[in-house]
Write a protein that holds these residues in place. Structure first.
Motif, PDB file in Angstrom:
ATOM      1  N   PHE A  65       0.840  -1.185   0.000  1.00 39.79           N
ATOM      2  CA  PHE A  65       0.000   0.000   0.000  1.00 39.79           C
ATOM      3  C   PHE A  65       0.873   1.232   0.000  1.00 39.79           C
ATOM      4  CE2 PHE A  65      -2.138  -3.309   2.456  1.00 39.79           C
ATOM      5  CZ  PHE A  65      -3.337  -3.430   1.781  1.00 39.79           C
ATOM      6  N   ALA A  66       0.304   2.347  -0.367  1.00 35.93           N
ATOM      7  CA  ALA A  66       1.002   3.630  -0.265  1.00 35.93           C
ATOM      8  C   ALA A  66       0.058   4.653   0.340  1.00 35.93           C
ATOM      9  CB  ALA A  66       1.466   4.097  -1.646  1.00 35.93           C
ATOM     10  N   PHE A  67       0.580   5.452   1.249  1.00 37.51           N
ATOM     11  CA  PHE A  67      -0.212   6.517   1.861  1.00 37.51           C
ATOM     12  C   PHE A  67      -0.593   7.535   0.790  1.00 37.51           C
ATOM     13  CE2 PHE A  67       1.959   5.444   5.991  1.00 37.51           C
ATOM     14  CZ  PHE A  67       0.814   4.994   6.592  1.00 37.51           C
ATOM     15  N   SER A  72      -3.499   4.569   5.146  1.00 42.01           N
ATOM     16  CA  SER A  72      -3.902   5.415   6.260  1.00 42.01           C
ATOM     17  C   SER A  72      -4.973   4.765   7.125  1.00 42.01           C
ATOM     18  CB  SER A  72      -4.414   6.758   5.726  1.00 42.01           C
ATOM     19  OG  SER A  72      -5.585   6.559   4.946  1.00 42.01           O
ATOM     20  N   GLN A  73      -5.623   3.725   6.597  1.00 43.93           N
ATOM     21  CA  GLN A  73      -6.664   3.047   7.345  1.00 43.93           C
ATOM     22  C   GLN A  73      -6.133   1.865   8.157  1.00 43.93           C
ATOM     23  OE1 GLN A  73      -9.892   2.116   4.626  1.00 43.93           O
ATOM     24  NE2 GLN A  73      -9.408   3.907   3.382  1.00 43.93           N
ATOM     25  N   ILE A  74      -4.871   1.503   7.946  1.00 48.26           N
ATOM     26  CA  ILE A  74      -4.278   0.405   8.695  1.00 48.26           C
ATOM     27  C   ILE A  74      -3.917   0.909  10.094  1.00 48.26           C
ATOM     28  CG2 ILE A  74      -2.290  -1.153   8.798  1.00 48.26           C
ATOM     29  CD1 ILE A  74      -2.294  -1.225   5.801  1.00 48.26           C
ATOM     30  N   PRO A  75      -4.261   0.169  11.132  1.00 49.52           N
ATOM     31  CA  PRO A  75      -4.058   0.652  12.514  1.00 49.52           C
ATOM     32  C   PRO A  75      -2.598   0.642  12.943  1.00 49.52           C
ATOM     33  CG  PRO A  75      -4.861  -1.594  12.536  1.00 49.52           C
ATOM     34  CD  PRO A  75      -4.876  -1.163  11.099  1.00 49.52           C
ATOM     35  N   ILE A 101       7.544   8.670   3.753  1.00 53.60           N
ATOM     36  CA  ILE A 101       7.627   7.571   2.792  1.00 53.60           C
ATOM     37  C   ILE A 101       6.266   6.887   2.659  1.00 53.60           C
ATOM     38  CG2 ILE A 101       8.810   5.441   2.154  1.00 53.60           C
ATOM     39  CD1 ILE A 101      10.575   7.988   2.208  1.00 53.60           C
ATOM     40  N   GLY A 102       5.687   6.487   3.781  1.00 54.88           N
ATOM     41  CA  GLY A 102       4.331   5.971   3.787  1.00 54.88           C
ATOM     42  C   GLY A 102       4.104   4.722   2.947  1.00 54.88           C
ATOM     43  N   GLN A 103       5.035   3.778   2.978  1.00 47.16           N
ATOM     44  CA  GLN A 103       4.857   2.507   2.263  1.00 47.16           C
ATOM     45  C   GLN A 103       4.554   1.400   3.267  1.00 47.16           C
ATOM     46  OE1 GLN A 103       8.077   1.512  -0.403  1.00 47.16           O
ATOM     47  NE2 GLN A 103       8.214   3.605  -1.213  1.00 47.16           N
ATOM     48  N   VAL A 104       3.551   0.574   2.952  1.00 47.81           N
ATOM     49  CA  VAL A 104       3.159  -0.536   3.822  1.00 47.81           C
ATOM     50  C   VAL A 104       3.089  -1.813   3.008  1.00 47.81           C
ATOM     51  CG1 VAL A 104       1.394  -1.442   5.373  1.00 47.81           C
ATOM     52  CG2 VAL A 104       1.789   1.019   5.264  1.00 47.81           C
ATOM     53  N   GLN A 105       3.675  -2.879   3.535  1.00 47.67           N
ATOM     54  CA  GLN A 105       3.553  -4.199   2.908  1.00 47.67           C
ATOM     55  C   GLN A 105       3.287  -5.239   3.981  1.00 47.67           C
ATOM     56  OE1 GLN A 105       6.782  -5.208   0.296  1.00 47.67           O
ATOM     57  NE2 GLN A 105       6.556  -3.362  -0.952  1.00 47.67           N
ATOM     58  N   THR A 106       2.451  -6.232   3.624  1.00 48.89           N
ATOM     59  CA  THR A 106       2.113  -7.313   4.542  1.00 48.89           C
ATOM     60  C   THR A 106       2.532  -8.646   3.944  1.00 48.89           C
ATOM     61  OG1 THR A 106       0.227  -6.094   5.416  1.00 48.89           O
ATOM     62  CG2 THR A 106       0.254  -8.468   5.816  1.00 48.89           C
ATOM     63  N   SER A 107       3.226  -9.458   4.732  1.00 48.27           N
ATOM     64  CA  SER A 107       3.672 -10.772   4.284  1.00 48.27           C
ATOM     65  C   SER A 107       3.722 -11.714   5.483  1.00 48.27           C
ATOM     66  CB  SER A 107       5.058 -10.655   3.636  1.00 48.27           C
ATOM     67  OG  SER A 107       5.528 -11.917   3.201  1.00 48.27           O
ATOM     68  N   ASN A 108       3.147 -12.903   5.335  1.00 49.86           N
ATOM     69  CA  ASN A 108       3.198 -13.927   6.375  1.00 49.86           C
ATOM     70  C   ASN A 108       2.643 -13.423   7.716  1.00 49.86           C
ATOM     71  OD1 ASN A 108       3.690 -16.547   7.135  1.00 49.86           O
ATOM     72  ND2 ASN A 108       5.861 -16.232   7.557  1.00 49.86           N
ATOM     73  N   ILE A 114       7.079   1.747   6.351  1.00 46.13           N
ATOM     74  CA  ILE A 114       8.150   2.733   6.366  1.00 46.13           C
ATOM     75  C   ILE A 114       7.480   4.084   6.586  1.00 46.13           C
ATOM     76  CG2 ILE A 114      10.118   3.702   5.161  1.00 46.13           C
ATOM     77  CD1 ILE A 114      10.386   0.748   5.679  1.00 46.13           C
ATOM     78  N   ASP A 115       7.769   4.702   7.710  1.00 45.81           N
ATOM     79  CA  ASP A 115       7.092   5.941   8.086  1.00 45.81           C
ATOM     80  C   ASP A 115       7.774   7.154   7.447  1.00 45.81           C
ATOM     81  OD1 ASP A 115       5.432   7.747   9.323  1.00 45.81           O
ATOM     82  OD2 ASP A 115       6.398   7.617  11.279  1.00 45.81           O
ATOM     83  N   ASN A 116       8.967   7.490   7.927  1.00 47.73           N
ATOM     84  CA  ASN A 116       9.706   8.647   7.425  1.00 47.73           C
ATOM     85  C   ASN A 116      11.174   8.305   7.250  1.00 47.73           C
ATOM     86  OD1 ASN A 116       7.737  11.081   7.559  1.00 47.73           O
ATOM     87  ND2 ASN A 116       7.477  10.073   9.540  1.00 47.73           N
TER      88      ASN A 116
END
Length: 351
Positions: A65-67, A72-75, A101-108, A114-116
């Protein structure tokens, strides 16, 4: 420095005998971690050993995902860097000058955000958060550090804090090392594949397939030439320059060691203590360094806080650590302090 760091890759941590070390050695160990491999035969000075553990592998699925939309909806936690603020105010200006940066990835079952991040021209600091269904414990580490395009090596440090049973805050500081005849650019391309998260206490490892790529522009700053020396009995420390930005101050210095000293002492390194004339004591984080002649001449840099605007002088006291290595003994040589006039014209102004 003559140690061959390839020897550490086969180290069994269970075979290490505990030894008593000084507070200075403890501080030096905290400052460095083993970085990426060099592509040439250069003695790159790294200062930490990373231990591996038992592997637990699960089914891997990845989403990215990217912000500011879905991510932004992920807790996740906000303002990750706030978990690393302390009385030293080392990250005081991080939020103001860092890049989102605002990149989110989910695995396993593990989500990484990655925030800033910020690039001060020497080092890159990255703040991130982790959310996991499996408790990674209070003492966890990441298998792989970020890398930088065109760098031949890397040094750095990493910290991961448990915030709740499922959430962690992390910060990585890396210093890319380039070829001897090249320098870092004004923009860096960063890649990071964490690979796995390990509970050091239990040995449990959770693997995943996360992959991040982003670029950072250098925070503009000013460089002041110093070229002042502290010398004693075959040891010489030259403070060459320092670079001031809105997020940090980077000290560049050279260490030279008489070959006769290296015949006796396996490792020679330097720690800098820095204060100013208005009473400020600065927090120092080492960035590692390089040597192309087996430690006779070594190039280092350290990062410290933004300089107090009221200060007119920096007083830098080098302490050289002479070590036999592997806990066999050491000596500390406190060198004569070096005073730097902060009112001197900086390099940028002279140009």
């Amino acid at each position: 420095m003559t140690k061959n760091y390839k020897d550490w890759t086969g180290l069994n941590i269970e075979d290490i005998e505990p030894v008593e070390v000084s507070e200075t050695e403890k501080q030096r160990v905290k400052q460095y971690v083993l970085g990426s491999k060099s592509k040439r035969k250069t003695s790159t000075l790294y200062r930490n050993i990373v231990a591996a553990a038992v592997i637990t592998i699960g089914v891997v699925t990845t989403t990215g995902f990217a912000f500011p939309s879905v991510a932004s909806q992920i807790p996740f936690m906000k303002n990750v860097i706030s978990y690393f603020q302390d009385e030293d105010n080392f990250y005081e200006k991080y939020d103001e000058f860092s890049t989102t940066i605002g990149q989110v990835q989910t695995s396993n079952g593990v989500s990484v955000m990655i925030d800033n991040a910020v690039y001060d021209g020497t080092s890159i600091t990255i703040s991130y958060a982790i959310e996991t269904k499996k408790d990674l414990g209070d003492n966890s580490m990441i298998a792989s550090s970020p890398s930088v395009k065109n760098a031949i090596g890397m040094s750095g440090s990493s910290s991961l804090k448990k915030i709740t049973d499922t959430k962690y805050a992390g910060i990585d500081k890396i210093t890319p090392i380039y070829k001897e005849d090249s320098k870092g650019s004004k923009t860096v391309q960063v890649s990071w594949q964490p690979e796995a998260f390990t509970n050091i206490s239990s040995g449990t490892k959770v693997k995943g397939d996360w992959s991040f790529d982003f670029s950072l522009d250098k925070v503009e700053g000013k460089t002041q030439l110093v070229n002042q020396t502290s010398e004693s009995k075959g040891l010489k420390i030259i403070i060459q320059s320092f670079e001031m930005t809105d997020v940090s101050t980077v000290l560049n210095y050279q260490q030279t060691v008489d070959p006769k000293i290296l015949e006796k002492w396996k490792d020679v390194s330097t720690i800098l203590d820095v204060v100013d004339d208005v009473g400020t004591t600065y927090h120092i984080e080492g960035n590692g360094g390089t040597s192309h002649n087996q430690g006779e001449t070594s190039q280092f840099s350290d990062t410290m806080n933004v300089i107090n605007e009221k200060a007119t002088k920096l007083i830098i006291t080098p302490t050289v650590i002479l070590s036999l290595g592997e806990g066999k003994g050491h000596e500390e040589k406190k060198m004569k302090p070096i005073e730097i006039d902060l009112k001197k014209k900086n390099l940028n102004e002279e140009q």
